[in-house]
Motif scaffolding. Structure first.
Motif, PDB file in Angstrom:
ATOM      1  N   VAL A 123      32.251  24.707  39.239  1.00 48.49           N
ATOM      2  CA  VAL A 123      33.421  25.455  39.364  1.00 48.49           C
ATOM      3  C   VAL A 123      34.387  24.752  40.423  1.00 48.49           C
ATOM      4  O   VAL A 123      34.047  24.433  41.135  1.00 48.49           O
ATOM      5  CB  VAL A 123      33.281  26.834  40.044  1.00 48.49           C
ATOM      6  N   PRO A 124      35.506  24.333  39.757  1.00 50.02           N
ATOM      7  CA  PRO A 124      36.561  23.512  40.566  1.00 50.02           C
ATOM      8  C   PRO A 124      37.048  24.428  41.778  1.00 50.02           C
ATOM      9  O   PRO A 124      37.095  25.582  41.436  1.00 50.02           O
ATOM     10  CB  PRO A 124      37.714  23.420  39.411  1.00 50.02           C
ATOM     11  N   ASP A 125      37.281  23.757  42.747  1.00 50.57           N
ATOM     12  CA  ASP A 125      37.841  24.550  43.967  1.00 50.57           C
ATOM     13  C   ASP A 125      38.876  25.481  43.627  1.00 50.57           C
ATOM     14  O   ASP A 125      38.944  26.747  44.223  1.00 50.57           O
ATOM     15  CB  ASP A 125      38.294  23.601  45.110  1.00 50.57           C
ATOM     16  N   GLY A 126      39.886  25.240  42.911  1.00 51.94           N
ATOM     17  CA  GLY A 126      40.894  26.187  42.828  1.00 51.94           C
ATOM     18  C   GLY A 126      40.603  27.424  42.046  1.00 51.94           C
ATOM     19  O   GLY A 126      41.348  28.508  42.162  1.00 51.94           O
ATOM     20  N   ALA A 127      39.318  27.513  41.448  1.00 48.61           N
ATOM     21  CA  ALA A 127      39.033  28.441  40.632  1.00 48.61           C
ATOM     22  C   ALA A 127      37.983  29.611  41.510  1.00 48.61           C
ATOM     23  O   ALA A 127      37.621  30.786  41.051  1.00 48.61           O
ATOM     24  CB  ALA A 127      38.184  28.354  39.465  1.00 48.61           C
ATOM     25  N   ASP A 128      37.622  29.112  42.613  1.00 48.21           N
ATOM     26  CA  ASP A 128      36.610  29.836  43.578  1.00 48.21           C
ATOM     27  C   ASP A 128      36.988  31.351  43.723  1.00 48.21           C
ATOM     28  O   ASP A 128      36.039  32.029  44.172  1.00 48.21           O
ATOM     29  CB  ASP A 128      36.481  29.055  44.778  1.00 48.21           C
ATOM     30  N   ASP A 129      38.009  31.659  43.761  1.00 45.51           N
ATOM     31  CA  ASP A 129      38.527  32.905  44.204  1.00 45.51           C
ATOM     32  C   ASP A 129      38.676  33.982  42.963  1.00 45.51           C
ATOM     33  O   ASP A 129      39.328  34.923  43.074  1.00 45.51           O
ATOM     34  CB  ASP A 129      39.848  33.173  45.252  1.00 45.51           C
ATOM     35  N   MET A 130      38.605  33.628  41.884  1.00 45.19           N
ATOM     36  CA  MET A 130      38.921  34.162  40.850  1.00 45.19           C
ATOM     37  C   MET A 130      37.878  35.472  40.869  1.00 45.19           C
ATOM     38  O   MET A 130      36.708  35.635  41.158  1.00 45.19           O
ATOM     39  CB  MET A 130      38.421  33.486  39.216  1.00 45.19           C
ATOM     40  N   GLY A 131      38.207  36.639  40.106  1.00 47.15           N
ATOM     41  CA  GLY A 131      37.295  37.890  40.067  1.00 47.15           C
ATOM     42  C   GLY A 131      37.996  38.891  40.985  1.00 47.15           C
ATOM     43  O   GLY A 131      39.079  38.687  41.901  1.00 47.15           O
ATOM     44  N   MET A 132      37.604  39.982  41.133  1.00 50.53           N
ATOM     45  CA  MET A 132      38.047  40.966  41.775  1.00 50.53           C
ATOM     46  C   MET A 132      37.293  41.551  42.936  1.00 50.53           C
ATOM     47  O   MET A 132      36.142  41.100  43.028  1.00 50.53           O
ATOM     48  CB  MET A 132      38.336  42.463  40.901  1.00 50.53           C
ATOM     49  N   ALA A 145      43.572  41.041  37.936  1.00 51.50           N
ATOM     50  CA  ALA A 145      43.137  41.711  36.772  1.00 51.50           C
ATOM     51  C   ALA A 145      41.575  41.343  36.506  1.00 51.50           C
ATOM     52  O   ALA A 145      41.258  40.485  37.030  1.00 51.50           O
ATOM     53  CB  ALA A 145      43.943  41.465  35.724  1.00 51.50           C
ATOM     54  N   MET A 146      40.857  42.017  35.630  1.00 51.88           N
ATOM     55  CA  MET A 146      39.632  41.752  35.323  1.00 51.88           C
ATOM     56  C   MET A 146      39.641  40.318  34.565  1.00 51.88           C
ATOM     57  O   MET A 146      40.588  40.072  34.027  1.00 51.88           O
ATOM     58  CB  MET A 146      38.968  42.789  34.362  1.00 51.88           C
ATOM     59  N   LEU A 147      38.395  39.727  34.544  1.00 53.79           N
ATOM     60  CA  LEU A 147      38.270  38.414  33.980  1.00 53.79           C
ATOM     61  C   LEU A 147      37.913  38.543  32.510  1.00 53.79           C
ATOM     62  O   LEU A 147      37.229  39.355  32.272  1.00 53.79           O
ATOM     63  CB  LEU A 147      37.306  37.730  34.794  1.00 53.79           C
ATOM     64  N   LYS A 148      38.592  37.683  31.937  1.00 53.89           N
ATOM     65  CA  LYS A 148      38.135  37.868  30.212  1.00 53.89           C
ATOM     66  C   LYS A 148      37.498  36.582  29.906  1.00 53.89           C
ATOM     67  O   LYS A 148      37.683  35.301  30.437  1.00 53.89           O
ATOM     68  CB  LYS A 148      39.706  37.618  29.610  1.00 53.89           C
ATOM     69  N   VAL A 149      36.310  36.551  29.346  1.00 54.22           N
ATOM     70  CA  VAL A 149      35.569  35.880  28.821  1.00 54.22           C
ATOM     71  C   VAL A 149      35.938  35.564  27.252  1.00 54.22           C
ATOM     72  O   VAL A 149      36.013  36.464  26.355  1.00 54.22           O
ATOM     73  CB  VAL A 149      34.060  35.948  29.058  1.00 54.22           C
ATOM     74  N   ARG A 150      36.324  34.262  26.948  1.00 59.00           N
ATOM     75  CA  ARG A 150      36.483  33.874  25.718  1.00 59.00           C
ATOM     76  C   ARG A 150      35.529  32.639  25.111  1.00 59.00           C
ATOM     77  O   ARG A 150      35.154  31.928  26.170  1.00 59.00           O
ATOM     78  CB  ARG A 150      38.141  33.404  25.604  1.00 59.00           C
ATOM     79  N   PRO A 151      35.531  32.291  23.833  1.00 52.73           N
ATOM     80  CA  PRO A 151      34.864  31.365  23.243  1.00 52.73           C
ATOM     81  C   PRO A 151      35.706  29.897  23.510  1.00 52.73           C
ATOM     82  O   PRO A 151      35.049  28.647  23.617  1.00 52.73           O
ATOM     83  CB  PRO A 151      34.793  31.757  21.758  1.00 52.73           C
ATOM     84  N   SER A 152      36.884  30.045  23.655  1.00 47.66           N
ATOM     85  CA  SER A 152      37.915  28.885  24.112  1.00 47.66           C
ATOM     86  C   SER A 152      38.838  29.437  24.938  1.00 47.66           C
ATOM     87  O   SER A 152      39.218  30.613  24.876  1.00 47.66           O
ATOM     88  CB  SER A 152      38.132  28.152  22.890  1.00 47.66           C
ATOM     89  N   ALA A 153      39.732  28.460  25.438  1.00 49.28           N
ATOM     90  CA  ALA A 153      40.896  28.930  26.294  1.00 49.28           C
ATOM     91  C   ALA A 153      41.859  29.786  25.420  1.00 49.28           C
ATOM     92  O   ALA A 153      42.492  30.698  25.964  1.00 49.28           O
ATOM     93  CB  ALA A 153      41.664  27.794  26.820  1.00 49.28           C
ATOM     94  N   ASP A 154      41.950  29.517  24.227  1.00 47.23           N
ATOM     95  CA  ASP A 154      43.015  30.410  23.575  1.00 47.23           C
ATOM     96  C   ASP A 154      42.533  31.407  22.277  1.00 47.23           C
ATOM     97  O   ASP A 154      43.173  31.823  21.482  1.00 47.23           O
ATOM     98  CB  ASP A 154      44.058  29.337  22.814  1.00 47.23           C
ATOM     99  N   GLY A 155      41.131  31.322  22.320  1.00 43.11           N
ATOM    100  CA  GLY A 155      40.249  32.219  21.646  1.00 43.11           C
ATOM    101  C   GLY A 155      40.420  33.813  21.993  1.00 43.11           C
ATOM    102  O   GLY A 155      41.033  34.090  22.992  1.00 43.11           O
ATOM    103  N   GLN A 196      42.107  35.027  33.950  1.00 45.36           N
ATOM    104  CA  GLN A 196      42.623  36.001  34.796  1.00 45.36           C
ATOM    105  C   GLN A 196      44.152  36.001  34.936  1.00 45.36           C
ATOM    106  O   GLN A 196      44.556  34.828  34.642  1.00 45.36           O
ATOM    107  CB  GLN A 196      41.979  35.906  36.203  1.00 45.36           C
ATOM    108  N   ASN A 197      44.725  37.005  34.924  1.00 44.10           N
ATOM    109  CA  ASN A 197      46.290  36.903  35.065  1.00 44.10           C
ATOM    110  C   ASN A 197      46.727  36.124  36.341  1.00 44.10           C
ATOM    111  O   ASN A 197      45.691  35.948  37.053  1.00 44.10           O
ATOM    112  CB  ASN A 197      46.727  38.382  35.020  1.00 44.10           C
ATOM    113  N   SER A 198      47.813  35.711  36.124  1.00 49.06           N
ATOM    114  CA  SER A 198      48.257  34.707  37.137  1.00 49.06           C
ATOM    115  C   SER A 198      48.302  35.128  38.559  1.00 49.06           C
ATOM    116  O   SER A 198      48.331  34.475  39.434  1.00 49.06           O
ATOM    117  CB  SER A 198      49.599  33.739  36.813  1.00 49.06           C
ATOM    118  N   GLU A 199      48.657  36.512  38.792  1.00 43.43           N
ATOM    119  CA  GLU A 199      48.491  37.125  39.857  1.00 43.43           C
ATOM    120  C   GLU A 199      47.364  37.382  40.596  1.00 43.43           C
ATOM    121  O   GLU A 199      47.157  37.715  41.751  1.00 43.43           O
ATOM    122  CB  GLU A 199      49.384  38.605  39.792  1.00 43.43           C
ATOM    123  N   GLY A 200      46.111  37.297  39.804  1.00 43.77           N
ATOM    124  CA  GLY A 200      44.666  37.189  40.323  1.00 43.77           C
ATOM    125  C   GLY A 200      44.290  38.469  40.649  1.00 43.77           C
ATOM    126  O   GLY A 200      43.358  38.566  41.298  1.00 43.77           O
TER     127      GLY A 200
END
Length: 90
Positions: free
Chosen positions: A81-90, A42-52, A36-40
């Motif tokens: 899900v690590p704690d820092g990622a708990d609030d990802m999504g819109m 935008a929509m979430l993007k699913v990729r086969p790898s972090a740089d895919g 997700q963009n750093s501002e948190g």
């Protein structure tokens, strides 16, 4: 800063870059990532790898996790899900 969580044979690594928040999952040599963009806002993007290449976009974290789990061949509830990622999504 990187946070890591492991459960059910899946390792999740959450980190932030200058432009994105990323949670990358690994299981038996297979990977999937949700970004997700750093501002948190935008929509979430699913990729086969972090740089895919982006496979799909989702508004909800649950739907993105469903897709990531499918790529890894596990149930969505198996993904840690690590704690820092708990609030990802819109």
């Amino acid at each position: 800063m990187t946070e890591t969580a492991t459960a059910n044979g899946v390792t999740a690594r959450y980190y932030e870059t200058d432009t994105e928040r990323v949670i990358e999952f690994e299981r038996d040599g297979h990977t999937a990532a949700v970004a997700q963009n750093s501002e948190g806002y935008a929509m979430l993007k699913v990729r086969p790898s972090a740089d895919g290449d982006e496979l799909e976009r989702y508004y909800g974290f649950d739907m993105a996790l469903d897709h990531a789990a499918e790529l890894l061949g596990v149930s969505p509830t198996a993904l840690p899900v690590p704690d820092g990622a708990d609030d990802m999504g819109m």
